[in-house]
Design a protein around this motif. Structure first.
Motif, PDB file in Angstrom:
ATOM      1  N   MET A 186       0.837  -1.194   0.000  1.00 20.81           N
ATOM      2  CA  MET A 186       0.000   0.000   0.000  1.00 20.81           C
ATOM      3  C   MET A 186       0.879   1.255   0.000  1.00 20.81           C
ATOM      4  SD  MET A 186      -3.124  -0.391  -0.354  1.00 20.81           S
ATOM      5  CE  MET A 186      -4.017   1.093   0.120  1.00 20.81           C
ATOM      6  N   ALA A 193       0.255   8.537  -4.960  1.00 22.60           N
ATOM      7  CA  ALA A 193      -0.705   9.616  -4.740  1.00 22.60           C
ATOM      8  C   ALA A 193       0.018  10.870  -4.268  1.00 22.60           C
ATOM      9  CB  ALA A 193      -1.743   9.177  -3.708  1.00 22.60           C
ATOM     10  N   ALA A 202      -3.302  13.935   1.218  1.00 24.25           N
ATOM     11  CA  ALA A 202      -3.651  14.153   2.625  1.00 24.25           C
ATOM     12  C   ALA A 202      -5.154  14.108   2.812  1.00 24.25           C
ATOM     13  CB  ALA A 202      -3.094  15.493   3.096  1.00 24.25           C
ATOM     14  N   SER A 203      -5.901  14.593   1.803  1.00 27.13           N
ATOM     15  CA  SER A 203      -7.346  14.673   1.975  1.00 27.13           C
ATOM     16  C   SER A 203      -8.015  13.307   1.841  1.00 27.13           C
ATOM     17  CB  SER A 203      -7.962  15.694   1.000  1.00 27.13           C
ATOM     18  OG  SER A 203      -8.114  15.115  -0.266  1.00 27.13           O
ATOM     19  N   VAL A 204      -7.306  12.275   1.381  1.00 27.12           N
ATOM     20  CA  VAL A 204      -7.907  10.939   1.432  1.00 27.12           C
ATOM     21  C   VAL A 204      -7.373  10.132   2.621  1.00 27.12           C
ATOM     22  CG1 VAL A 204      -8.370  10.790  -1.039  1.00 27.12           C
ATOM     23  CG2 VAL A 204      -6.231   9.867  -0.163  1.00 27.12           C
ATOM     24  N   GLY A 205      -6.628  10.801   3.491  1.00 27.51           N
ATOM     25  CA  GLY A 205      -6.227  10.124   4.716  1.00 27.51           C
ATOM     26  C   GLY A 205      -4.813   9.575   4.708  1.00 27.51           C
ATOM     27  N   ILE A 206      -3.995   9.971   3.737  1.00 28.53           N
ATOM     28  CA  ILE A 206      -2.617   9.494   3.704  1.00 28.53           C
ATOM     29  C   ILE A 206      -1.746  10.389   4.582  1.00 28.53           C
ATOM     30  CG2 ILE A 206      -0.594   9.130   2.219  1.00 28.53           C
ATOM     31  CD1 ILE A 206      -2.600   8.528  -0.041  1.00 28.53           C
ATOM     32  N   HIS A 207      -0.957   9.754   5.451  1.00 35.16           N
ATOM     33  CA  HIS A 207      -0.056  10.506   6.315  1.00 35.16           C
ATOM     34  C   HIS A 207       1.172  10.865   5.463  1.00 35.16           C
ATOM     35  CE1 HIS A 207       2.299  11.866   9.558  1.00 35.16           C
ATOM     36  NE2 HIS A 207       1.731  11.171  10.525  1.00 35.16           N
TER      37      HIS A 207
ATOM     38  N   ARG B  45     -10.361  24.324   4.661  1.00 35.71           N
ATOM     39  CA  ARG B  45      -9.043  23.747   4.924  1.00 35.71           C
ATOM     40  C   ARG B  45      -8.758  23.653   6.418  1.00 35.71           C
ATOM     41  NH1 ARG B  45      -5.652  23.942   0.166  1.00 35.71           N
ATOM     42  NH2 ARG B  45      -3.844  24.038   1.497  1.00 35.71           N
ATOM     43  N   LEU B  50      -5.975  20.788   6.849  1.00 31.19           N
ATOM     44  CA  LEU B  50      -4.879  21.103   5.929  1.00 31.19           C
ATOM     45  C   LEU B  50      -4.096  22.320   6.394  1.00 31.19           C
ATOM     46  CD1 LEU B  50      -6.578  20.359   2.499  1.00 31.19           C
ATOM     47  CD2 LEU B  50      -4.654  19.128   3.505  1.00 31.19           C
ATOM     48  N   ALA B  70      -4.411  16.391   8.699  1.00 29.68           N
ATOM     49  CA  ALA B  70      -5.469  16.050   7.739  1.00 29.68           C
ATOM     50  C   ALA B  70      -5.812  14.568   7.739  1.00 29.68           C
ATOM     51  CB  ALA B  70      -5.057  16.500   6.345  1.00 29.68           C
ATOM     52  N   HIS B  71      -4.792  13.699   7.761  1.00 31.19           N
ATOM     53  CA  HIS B  71      -5.089  12.267   7.637  1.00 31.19           C
ATOM     54  C   HIS B  71      -5.883  11.763   8.829  1.00 31.19           C
ATOM     55  CE1 HIS B  71      -1.836  11.388  10.487  1.00 31.19           C
ATOM     56  NE2 HIS B  71      -1.230  12.398   9.896  1.00 31.19           N
ATOM     57  N   VAL B  74      -9.640  12.731   8.397  1.00 31.10           N
ATOM     58  CA  VAL B  74     -10.347  11.797   7.516  1.00 31.10           C
ATOM     59  C   VAL B  74     -10.767  10.572   8.311  1.00 31.10           C
ATOM     60  CG1 VAL B  74     -10.230  10.469   5.388  1.00 31.10           C
ATOM     61  CG2 VAL B  74      -8.896  12.550   5.596  1.00 31.10           C
ATOM     62  N   HIS B  80     -12.999  15.684   2.597  1.00 32.54           N
ATOM     63  CA  HIS B  80     -12.880  16.996   1.980  1.00 32.54           C
ATOM     64  C   HIS B  80     -12.759  16.824   0.465  1.00 32.54           C
ATOM     65  CE1 HIS B  80     -10.334  20.968   1.811  1.00 32.54           C
ATOM     66  NE2 HIS B  80     -11.505  21.096   1.250  1.00 32.54           N
ATOM     67  N   PRO B  82     -11.562  18.870  -2.272  1.00 26.73           N
ATOM     68  CA  PRO B  82     -10.891  20.164  -2.322  1.00 26.73           C
ATOM     69  C   PRO B  82     -11.284  21.002  -3.539  1.00 26.73           C
ATOM     70  CG  PRO B  82      -9.290  18.352  -2.537  1.00 26.73           C
ATOM     71  CD  PRO B  82     -10.646  17.746  -2.479  1.00 26.73           C
ATOM     72  N   MET B  99      -7.702   4.883  -3.920  1.00 31.12           N
ATOM     73  CA  MET B  99      -6.966   5.758  -3.015  1.00 31.12           C
ATOM     74  C   MET B  99      -7.896   6.405  -1.997  1.00 31.12           C
ATOM     75  SD  MET B  99      -3.953   5.307  -3.906  1.00 31.12           S
ATOM     76  CE  MET B  99      -3.478   6.234  -2.475  1.00 31.12           C
ATOM     77  N   GLY B 100      -9.122   6.666  -2.429  1.00 32.42           N
ATOM     78  CA  GLY B 100     -10.097   7.254  -1.509  1.00 32.42           C
ATOM     79  C   GLY B 100     -10.360   6.335  -0.325  1.00 32.42           C
ATOM     80  N   PHE B 102      -8.218   4.568   1.274  1.00 34.28           N
ATOM     81  CA  PHE B 102      -6.858   4.225   1.711  1.00 34.28           C
ATOM     82  C   PHE B 102      -6.823   3.728   3.152  1.00 34.28           C
ATOM     83  CE2 PHE B 102      -2.727   5.165   3.530  1.00 34.28           C
ATOM     84  CZ  PHE B 102      -1.910   4.507   2.619  1.00 34.28           C
ATOM     85  N   LEU B 103      -7.618   4.344   4.016  1.00 31.82           N
ATOM     86  CA  LEU B 103      -7.574   3.973   5.428  1.00 31.82           C
ATOM     87  C   LEU B 103      -8.133   2.563   5.632  1.00 31.82           C
ATOM     88  CD1 LEU B 103      -8.668   7.377   6.910  1.00 31.82           C
ATOM     89  CD2 LEU B 103      -6.407   6.328   7.022  1.00 31.82           C
ATOM     90  N   ARG B 147     -14.487   9.854  -4.770  1.00 33.51           N
ATOM     91  CA  ARG B 147     -13.301   9.488  -3.999  1.00 33.51           C
ATOM     92  C   ARG B 147     -13.504   9.834  -2.519  1.00 33.51           C
ATOM     93  NH1 ARG B 147      -7.958  12.578  -5.523  1.00 33.51           N
ATOM     94  NH2 ARG B 147      -9.031  14.160  -4.308  1.00 33.51           N
TER      95      ARG B 147
END
Lengths: 331, 234
Positions: A186, A193, A202-207, B45, B50, B70-71, B74, B80, B82, B99-100, B102-103, B147
Motif C-alpha cells: 500500500m 498519490a 492528505a485529503s484521502v487520509g494518507i499521512h 481547509r 490542511l 489532515a489524515h 479523515v 474533503h 478540495p 486511493m479514496g 486508503f484507510l 473518492r
C-alpha cells in the motif's frame, strides 16, 4: 512455470556459475566489472525508490559517502568490525537523511527545489570529508586498514574476488526483493498519490510526512549499505568517487537511462553506463577524460525527452503492448 | 455534529478568518456563501486539517479536532473534496477511488462503497480503466466526490463543486449532491453559485472578509434584499 520466471531462474543460475567458467585469463577483469555493476545497480535501485515517486534526489552521494566513510573510519580507528560498523553507518545515514528530509517535507520543498536542496547536501558532505583531512585523509582518500590474513571474515576483506562477487550478487538480489515488496504494498499506492498531489493525498487520509520520510529512510539505508560494500571491496574510499555532485549524477544517469519505473531498469542502465565507460577507457585510454560523462549527459537529455521510462522500461512496455494486441487479434 | 467556536486562522501574518462560529447538525446540508477572497476555502481547509487554526475550538461529534493533521481528520469521518477537484490525473478512475479508500476501515468496505459510487455516478463505471486526467471537468468533479465518499465519511466538505463547469453540468451536479444528501450524508458546501446552492441546503452562512455576516434558513437568506442584490443577481 511462466517463461519469464524460467528466464529469471536461468539467468540466476548463469550468474551463480559465472566465477567458475573459464575465461582465458580475463576472469579477474570480468569479475571486477560485474561486481561494480551489482553494487552500482543496487545503489541505483535504492535511488529509484525515491525517484519513481517524484522525489528526485541529486544528493545520494551524501548517503553513499556517509555509509562508506563511517564504516571505514570505525574500522580504521576503533577496530570495529564492518559487520557492526556497517550497521552503525547505515543507522547514522538514516538519521542524517531524516534530518534533511523532515524540513523538506514540513515546508513543502518539492520538485526542482527538492533536487536543489539535495544537490547542495551532497556537496556539503563531500566538502566535509575533504575538510576533516586529519582522519578522513581529505581529497587523497583513505585506505582500509588491512586485515592480518588474505581472507578475514571479521574485517570483511578477501583477496579472492569471488567472495565479493557472491556478496554483491546477494546484495543486488536483496535490492530487487525490497523493490518488489514495496511495489506490491500500500505504501506504493500512497507514494504514487503523494507524488501526484500532496494535498489530495492528505485529503484521502494518507499521512504524507510519514510516507515521505519512510521512503527516504529506506532509500538512504540501502544507499549507505551499498557504500559500505563498495568500501569493503575496493578497500579504499575517496570523496570524489563516493560523495558530491559527480557520483550523485552518475547514479541518476544510470537509472534514468535504464528506467526508474521498472524492477530491472536501474540494473540495465548501470550495466550500460559501466560498459560504456570501460569501452572508452580501453579504446582511448586517458586521452578523452570526461568523454564518458559527455556522452552520458547527451544521452540523458535525449532520454528524458524521448524515452522517459528508459531503455528497459520502454522495451518492456512495447512487448506488453504487442502481446495484448496479439491477444486481442486472436480473440 | 460539527461546531466551530471562535475560529481564527490565516497564512503567515495574514489573517483570513476572524472568530468564525458555525454549526452543522447531523443530516443537515449547510452552505457557506460569499464573494471571492472571503475566506471560504480557508474555512474548509481548517476543518479538514490542511491548515491549523490559530485560535478557537473545532468540535466534531463531541471530540475536539483542532490542531489534528489532515489524515487524522479523515479517519474521524470528515471527507474533503478540495477546490479545483485535485484528483490524481495519472491514475485510473478505479485507482483514484481505491486511493479514496486508503484507510484500513475504508479499505475493508471497498467493494460495497465502490459499487455505491458507481451506482451514483454511472459515467465513472464506464471509465473505470481510463486515466482520470482524461475525464471532462464534470466527470472529474464526480470522481472527486466519489473518492471522498470512498472513505465512508459522516460529513462531506464540498469546496466550490461547480467551479469551472458548464451551466448544464452545474445543474446535474447539484442534482447529484441532492441525491447524496438523501442517502443520509451531512454536507457542508462552499459555493459562489449562490442561487443554486440556496435551493439545495437547509441553512446558510454568509462569509465576508473573514467574518460571518449573516446566517439563517436558506429560503430566508435568499429573500433578503441585501443578499439578492449582491449575490443572486435579482
Amino acid at each position: 512455470m511462466t517463461p519469464g520466471r524460467l528466464a529469471a531462474l536461468a539467468l540466476l543460475a548463469a550468474l551463480a556459475a559465472a566465477p567458475f567458467v573459464p575465461m582465458a585469463g580475463m576472469r579477474q577483469y570480468v569479475l571486477h566489472v560485474t561486481i561494480q555493476i551489482f553494487i552500482w545497480s543496487f545503489i541505483g535501485g535504492a535511488w529509484s525508490l525515491m525517484g519513481r515517486f517524484g522525489l528526485v534526489s541529486l544528493g545520494h552521494g551524501a548517503f553513499l559517502g556517509l555509509g562508506a566513510y563511517a564504516a571505514t573510519l570505525l574500522w580504521n580507528f576503533y577496530g570495529l568490525t564492518p559487520w557492526v560498523g556497517g550497521l552503525v553507518a547505515v543507522a547514522l545515514t538514516v538519521g542524517f537523511a531524516l534530518v534533511v528530509a523532515y524540513p523538506c517535507s514540513r515546508f513543502r520543498i518539492l520538485g526542482h527545489y527538492f533536487a536543489l536542496v539535495t544537490l547542495a547536501v551532497g556537496e556539503v558532505v563531500r566538502l566535509l570529508i575533504i575538510a576533516e583531512r586529519d582522519w578522513t585523509g581529505g581529497s587523497l582518500g583513505l585506505t582500509l586498514r588491512p586485515a592480518r590474513t588474505d581472507a578475514s571474515l571479521l574485517a570483511i576483506q578477501y583477496a579472492d574476488k569471488r567472495v565479493f562477487y557472491y556478496a554483491s550478487l546477494v546484495v543486488w538480489l536483496l535490492g530487487l526483493w525490497v523493490w518488489t515488496l514495496l511495489d506490491r504494498s500500500m505504501a506504493r499506492a500512497a507514494m504514487e498519490a503523494i507524488g501526484e498531489d500532496e494535498t489530495a493525498a492528505a485529503s484521502v487520509g494518507i499521512h504524507v510526512t510519514r510516507f515521505k520520510l519512510g521512503i527516504t529512510a529506506l532509500s538512504a539505508a540501502l544507499t549507505a549499505l551499498g557504500g559500505v560494500l563498495y568500501a569493503q571491496y575496493f578497500t579504499y574510499v575517496n570523496p570524489d568517487t563516493l560523495a558530491g555532485i559527480g557520483v550523485s549524477l552518475r547514479i541518476v544517469f544510470a537509472v534514468v537511462l535504464g528506467g526508474m519505473y521498472s524492477l530491472l531498469g536501474p540494473t540495465v542502465g548501470t550495466a550500460l553506463t559501466i560498459a560504456l565507460s570501460e569501452y572508452l577507457r580501453v579504446i582511448f585510454g586517458v586521452k578523452f577524460i570526461g568523454m564518458a560523462e559527455t556522452i552520458y549527459g547527451l544521452l540523458l537529455v535525449l532520454f528524458i525527452i524521448f524515452l522517459p521510462s528508459g531503455i528497459y522500461g520502454s522495451a518492456r512496455g512495447l512487448l506488453r503492448r504487442r502481446r495484448t494486441l496479439e491477444a486481442s487479434a486472436t480473440a | 455534529m460539527l461546531e466551530l467556536k471562535n475560529i481564527t486562522a490565516g497564512y503567515g501574518h495574514f489573517t483570513a478568518l476572524w472568530d468564525v462560529q458555525l454549526r452543522v447538525a447531523r443530516g443537515e446540508a449547510v452552505a457557506v456563501v460569499g464573494p471571492n477572497g472571503a475566506g471560504k476555502t480557508t474555512l474548509m481547509r481548517v476543518i479538514s486539517g490542511l491548515i491549523p487554526s490559530r485560535a478557537g475550538e473545532l468540535v466534531f461529534e463531541g471530540e475536539s479536532l483542532a490542531g489534528r493533521p489532515a489524515h487524522d481528520i479523515v479517519a474521524h469521518g470528515i471527507a474533503h473534496v478540495p477546490e479545483g477537484r485535485r484528483i490524481f490525473p495519472a491514475l485510473t478512475v478505479g485507482d483514484n477511488l481505491r486511493m479514496g479508500a486508503f484507510l484500513p476501515a475504508a479499505r475493508q468496505a471497498f467493494p460495497e462503497s465502490s459499487a455505491r459510487v458507481y451506482d451514483l455516478f454511472p459515467a465513472l463505471a464506464e471509465r473505470q480503466r481510463q486515466r482520470a486526467g482524461s475525464l471532462s471537468g464534470g466527470e472529474q468533479q464526480m470522481l472527486a466526490i466519489g473518492r471522498a465518499l470512498m472513505s465512508r465519511p459522516k460529513l462531506i466538505l464540498l469546496d466550490e463543486p461547480s467551479m469551472g463547469l458548464a451551466p448544464v453540468m452545474v445543474l446535474r451536479l447539484f442534482d447529484l449532491i441532492r441525491r447524496i444528501r438523501e442517502e443520509g450524508y451531512t454536507i457542508l458546501v462552499v459555493e459562489q453559485n449562490v442561487r443554486q446552492v440556496l435551493k439545495l441546503v437547509d441553512r446558510a452562512y454568509l462569509l465576508e472578509v473573514g467574518r460571518i455576516k449573516m446566517e439563517g434558513r436558506a429560503h430566508e437568506l435568499a429573500e433578503q434584499d441585501f443578499v439578492r442584490k449582491a449575490y443572486v443577481g435579482l
